[in-house]
Design a protein around this motif. Structure first.
Motif, PDB file in Angstrom:
ATOM      1  N   SER A  19      19.780  18.449 -27.590  1.00  0.00           N
ATOM      2  CA  SER A  19      19.218  18.742 -28.916  1.00  0.00           C
ATOM      3  C   SER A  19      19.718  20.056 -29.499  1.00  0.00           C
ATOM      4  O   SER A  19      19.654  20.255 -30.709  1.00  0.00           O
ATOM      5  N   ILE A  22      24.710  24.241 -26.110  1.00  0.00           N
ATOM      6  CA  ILE A  22      25.933  23.609 -25.601  1.00  0.00           C
ATOM      7  C   ILE A  22      25.798  22.079 -25.599  1.00  0.00           C
ATOM      8  O   ILE A  22      26.757  21.358 -25.885  1.00  0.00           O
ATOM      9  N   ARG A  42      12.847  17.839 -24.452  1.00  0.00           N
ATOM     10  CA  ARG A  42      11.376  17.785 -24.547  1.00  0.00           C
ATOM     11  C   ARG A  42      10.870  17.765 -25.983  1.00  0.00           C
ATOM     12  O   ARG A  42       9.853  17.167 -26.277  1.00  0.00           O
ATOM     13  N   SER A  43      11.552  18.451 -26.893  1.00  0.00           N
ATOM     14  CA  SER A  43      11.043  18.535 -28.268  1.00  0.00           C
ATOM     15  C   SER A  43      11.579  17.382 -29.123  1.00  0.00           C
ATOM     16  O   SER A  43      12.765  17.334 -29.455  1.00  0.00           O
ATOM     17  N   ASP A  68      10.600  15.340 -20.169  1.00  0.00           N
ATOM     18  CA  ASP A  68      10.729  16.588 -19.406  1.00  0.00           C
ATOM     19  C   ASP A  68      11.435  16.247 -18.096  1.00  0.00           C
ATOM     20  O   ASP A  68      10.849  15.637 -17.198  1.00  0.00           O
ATOM     21  N   LEU A  69      12.682  16.658 -17.979  1.00  0.00           N
ATOM     22  CA  LEU A  69      13.490  16.281 -16.813  1.00  0.00           C
ATOM     23  C   LEU A  69      13.043  16.979 -15.539  1.00  0.00           C
ATOM     24  O   LEU A  69      13.454  16.585 -14.443  1.00  0.00           O
ATOM     25  N   ASN A  95      23.380  18.517 -18.693  1.00  0.00           N
ATOM     26  CA  ASN A  95      23.492  19.817 -19.361  1.00  0.00           C
ATOM     27  C   ASN A  95      22.186  20.621 -19.334  1.00  0.00           C
ATOM     28  O   ASN A  95      22.230  21.852 -19.249  1.00  0.00           O
ATOM     29  N   ALA A 146      27.726  23.618 -15.249  1.00  0.00           N
ATOM     30  CA  ALA A 146      27.438  24.667 -14.261  1.00  0.00           C
ATOM     31  C   ALA A 146      27.469  26.000 -14.998  1.00  0.00           C
ATOM     32  O   ALA A 146      26.950  26.118 -16.116  1.00  0.00           O
ATOM     33  N   TYR A 160      18.892  31.384 -10.567  1.00  0.00           N
ATOM     34  CA  TYR A 160      19.764  30.706 -11.535  1.00  0.00           C
ATOM     35  C   TYR A 160      21.199  30.608 -10.998  1.00  0.00           C
ATOM     36  O   TYR A 160      21.803  29.537 -10.992  1.00  0.00           O
ATOM     37  N   LYS A 164      23.422  27.165  -9.896  1.00  0.00           N
ATOM     38  CA  LYS A 164      24.720  26.761 -10.443  1.00  0.00           C
ATOM     39  C   LYS A 164      25.791  26.677  -9.346  1.00  0.00           C
ATOM     40  O   LYS A 164      26.757  25.926  -9.477  1.00  0.00           O
ATOM     41  N   VAL A 193      27.672  32.201 -23.218  1.00  0.00           N
ATOM     42  CA  VAL A 193      27.848  31.399 -24.433  1.00  0.00           C
ATOM     43  C   VAL A 193      26.728  31.806 -25.386  1.00  0.00           C
ATOM     44  O   VAL A 193      25.579  31.999 -24.954  1.00  0.00           O
ATOM     45  N   THR A 195      24.008  31.213 -27.283  1.00  0.00           N
ATOM     46  CA  THR A 195      22.933  30.270 -27.606  1.00  0.00           C
ATOM     47  C   THR A 195      21.599  31.013 -27.388  1.00  0.00           C
ATOM     48  O   THR A 195      21.603  32.181 -26.994  1.00  0.00           O
ATOM     49  N   PHE A 197      19.671  30.528 -25.035  1.00  0.00           N
ATOM     50  CA  PHE A 197      19.448  30.485 -23.589  1.00  0.00           C
ATOM     51  C   PHE A 197      19.040  31.849 -23.002  1.00  0.00           C
ATOM     52  O   PHE A 197      18.105  31.950 -22.212  1.00  0.00           O
ATOM     53  N   HIS A 198      19.741  32.925 -23.411  1.00  0.00           N
ATOM     54  CA  HIS A 198      19.525  34.250 -22.805  1.00  0.00           C
ATOM     55  C   HIS A 198      18.155  34.816 -23.202  1.00  0.00           C
ATOM     56  O   HIS A 198      17.426  35.349 -22.368  1.00  0.00           O
ATOM     57  N   ARG A 200      15.649  33.020 -24.060  1.00  0.00           N
ATOM     58  CA  ARG A 200      14.643  32.157 -23.417  1.00  0.00           C
ATOM     59  C   ARG A 200      14.384  32.557 -21.978  1.00  0.00           C
ATOM     60  O   ARG A 200      13.286  32.401 -21.474  1.00  0.00           O
TER      61      ARG A 200
HETATM   62  N1  NAP Z   1      24.327  29.948 -22.772  1.00  0.00           N
HETATM   63  C1  NAP Z   1      25.067  30.402 -21.762  1.00  0.00           C
HETATM   64  O1  NAP Z   1      25.527  31.572 -21.746  1.00  0.00           O
HETATM   65  C2  NAP Z   1      25.420  29.481 -20.624  1.00  0.00           C
HETATM   66  C3  NAP Z   1      26.491  29.864 -19.785  1.00  0.00           C
HETATM   67  C4  NAP Z   1      26.822  29.052 -18.718  1.00  0.00           C
HETATM   68  C5  NAP Z   1      26.130  27.879 -18.490  1.00  0.00           C
HETATM   69  N2  NAP Z   1      25.087  27.520 -19.299  1.00  0.00           N
HETATM   70  C6  NAP Z   1      24.379  26.270 -19.006  1.00  0.00           C
HETATM   71  O2  NAP Z   1      24.545  25.391 -20.103  1.00  0.00           O
HETATM   72  C7  NAP Z   1      23.419  24.514 -20.195  1.00  0.00           C
HETATM   73  C8  NAP Z   1      22.879  24.545 -21.620  1.00  0.00           C
HETATM   74  O3  NAP Z   1      22.591  25.886 -21.953  1.00  0.00           O
HETATM   75  P1  NAP Z   1      22.337  26.339 -23.468  1.00  0.00           P
HETATM   76  O4  NAP Z   1      22.852  27.716 -23.573  1.00  0.00           O
HETATM   77  O5  NAP Z   1      22.816  25.311 -24.407  1.00  0.00           O
HETATM   78  O6  NAP Z   1      20.741  26.397 -23.447  1.00  0.00           O
HETATM   79  P2  NAP Z   1      19.679  26.187 -24.647  1.00  0.00           P
HETATM   80  O7  NAP Z   1      20.289  26.569 -25.947  1.00  0.00           O
HETATM   81  O8  NAP Z   1      18.444  26.880 -24.187  1.00  0.00           O
HETATM   82  O9  NAP Z   1      19.429  24.603 -24.672  1.00  0.00           O
HETATM   83  C9  NAP Z   1      18.808  23.989 -23.593  1.00  0.00           C
HETATM   84  C10 NAP Z   1      18.643  22.487 -23.871  1.00  0.00           C
HETATM   85  O10 NAP Z   1      18.023  21.895 -22.727  1.00  0.00           O
HETATM   86  C11 NAP Z   1      16.792  21.267 -23.114  1.00  0.00           C
HETATM   87  N3  NAP Z   1      15.830  21.407 -22.025  1.00  0.00           N
HETATM   88  C12 NAP Z   1      15.356  22.553 -21.493  1.00  0.00           C
HETATM   89  N4  NAP Z   1      14.460  22.284 -20.534  1.00  0.00           N
HETATM   90  C13 NAP Z   1      14.374  20.928 -20.448  1.00  0.00           C
HETATM   91  C14 NAP Z   1      13.606  20.038 -19.653  1.00  0.00           C
HETATM   92  N5  NAP Z   1      12.715  20.473 -18.737  1.00  0.00           N
HETATM   93  N6  NAP Z   1      13.767  18.701 -19.834  1.00  0.00           N
HETATM   94  C15 NAP Z   1      14.634  18.234 -20.769  1.00  0.00           C
HETATM   95  N7  NAP Z   1      15.382  19.028 -21.545  1.00  0.00           N
HETATM   96  C16 NAP Z   1      15.254  20.359 -21.388  1.00  0.00           C
HETATM   97  C17 NAP Z   1      16.382  22.015 -24.394  1.00  0.00           C
HETATM   98  O11 NAP Z   1      15.529  21.230 -25.232  1.00  0.00           O
HETATM   99  P3  NAP Z   1      13.897  21.316 -25.111  1.00  0.00           P
HETATM  100  O12 NAP Z   1      13.552  22.767 -24.985  1.00  0.00           O
HETATM  101  O13 NAP Z   1      13.401  20.665 -26.363  1.00  0.00           O
HETATM  102  O14 NAP Z   1      13.553  20.527 -23.886  1.00  0.00           O
HETATM  103  C18 NAP Z   1      17.750  22.217 -25.056  1.00  0.00           C
HETATM  104  O15 NAP Z   1      18.158  21.022 -25.690  1.00  0.00           O
HETATM  105  C19 NAP Z   1      22.417  25.020 -19.143  1.00  0.00           C
HETATM  106  O16 NAP Z   1      22.530  24.210 -17.992  1.00  0.00           O
HETATM  107  C20 NAP Z   1      22.882  26.421 -18.848  1.00  0.00           C
HETATM  108  O17 NAP Z   1      22.547  26.816 -17.548  1.00  0.00           O
HETATM  109  C21 NAP Z   1      24.726  28.299 -20.370  1.00  0.00           C
END
Ligand code: NAP
Length: 278
Positions: A19, A22, A42-43, A68-69, A95, A146, A160, A164, A193, A195, A197-198, A200
């Protein structure tokens, strides 16, 4: 013997966490490739917004499933949904994941368990669930998201980074086991990346966040998708990260630990239970 695709079922690409971030960028790449999509998160609201955006610009079907995975029966829920909609999983993109910043000993046990359930258990269960049919068909594959963090231990993001490392190890082994079958197994391991994520995970004052380093989700996804489709096992997007990965092969990790700790340690004291800094 290789059998054909299941009769009357259409192929679909499942993207967990599709959603936003990445996952959404990867969904756009697969949409560009003409693949129907199932986005899982989830949302429901964010899922629908993304599905609407993608289907408005691409001639494909985009399905959504609120799930919710981290919950144990999530794999069964996805399978029942696919059956009901007459699809089979051609590509699986694992992902969805989250991080935890701060001292391991200060995080509550339930939160750490939740991280392992999502980043490790759900990814493993879904892979085990869909891989046998892919192997039987001799087609499709799994792209696991990863992180470069999986290439070494990460003090102050310990669970974390460890999660990975598991993803990279599993992917490399499954890639070996699937060699020559027509099924592709890859891991995308980006450095930072840009997003949500950080924020959160509660990382705000750490040097790696403050430095503003990082690539866009679109770039990570573009390189991830093309590397996966070209048959690469470990995909590291961005020239700086690729150089970093080479350095990680040469420099003993014990020597890098103080640097990683300095890079990942919060500059402002953090209360992980409140999710806020004070
Ligand atoms: N951003 C980085 O710097 C970075 C770097 C390396 C790797 N990664 C990896 O890339 C992947 C995606 O990261 P991102 O940066 O895109 O994160 P993000 O922007 O926080 O997005 C996370 C996504 O996962 C979903 N999600 C989270 N918890 C969930 C659950 N329990 N069940 C189902 N869906 C869930 C979220 O939607 P809902 O909240 O609606 O569920 C959202 O769609 C992750 O595995 C992360 O570890 C990220």
């Amino acid at each position: 013997m290789i059998s054909s695709a299941p009769q009357q079922l259409a192929p679909i690409t499942i993207i967990t966490g599709g959603s936003e971030g990445i996952g959404k960028a990867l969904a756009l790449e697969f949409a560009q490739g003409g693949f129907d999509l199932l986005l899982v998160a989830r949302s429901q609201q964010r899922l629908e917004k993304t599905a609407h955006e993608i289907s408005a610009t691409h001639d494909i079907n985009v399905l959504t499933l609120k799930c919710d995975l981290a919950e144990e029966d999530s794999g069964g829920k996805i399978t029942s949904f696919l059956k009901h909609k007459n699809y089979y999983c051609q590509y699986l993109v694992n992902n969805a994941g989250f991080g935890l910043a701060g001292d391991f000993a200060k995080h509550d046990e339930a939160t750490i368990r939740n991280l392992v359930d999502l980043n490790v258990r759900a990814l493993t269960d879904l892979s085990r669930q869909f891989l046998p049919d892919m192997l039987e068909r001799g087609d499709g594959g799994i792209l696991n998201i990863a992180s470069m963090g999986g290439l070494l231990p990460g003090p102050y993001q310990a669970a974390y980074y460890a999660s990975k490392a598991y993803v990279i190890s599993l992917t490399k082994a499954l890639s070996w086991e699937s060699w020559g079958t027509g099924v592709q197994i890859s891991a995308l391991a980006p450095g930072p990346v840009k997003t949500k994520f950080h924020a959160r995970m509660g990382a705000r004052s750490e040097l790696y966040v403050k430095s503003g380093a990082g690539i866009s989700a679109a770039k990570a996804a573009r390189m991830g998708y093309s590397g996966f489709m070209c048959g690469k096992c470990l995909i590291i997007p961005g020239i700086l990260s690729q150089l970093g990965a080479v350095a990680l092969k040469i420099i003993p990790h014990d020597l890098l630990m103080p640097f990683m700790a300095w890079f990942l340690k919060a500059r402002i004291q953090h209360n992980p239970k409140s999710g806020d800094r004070f």
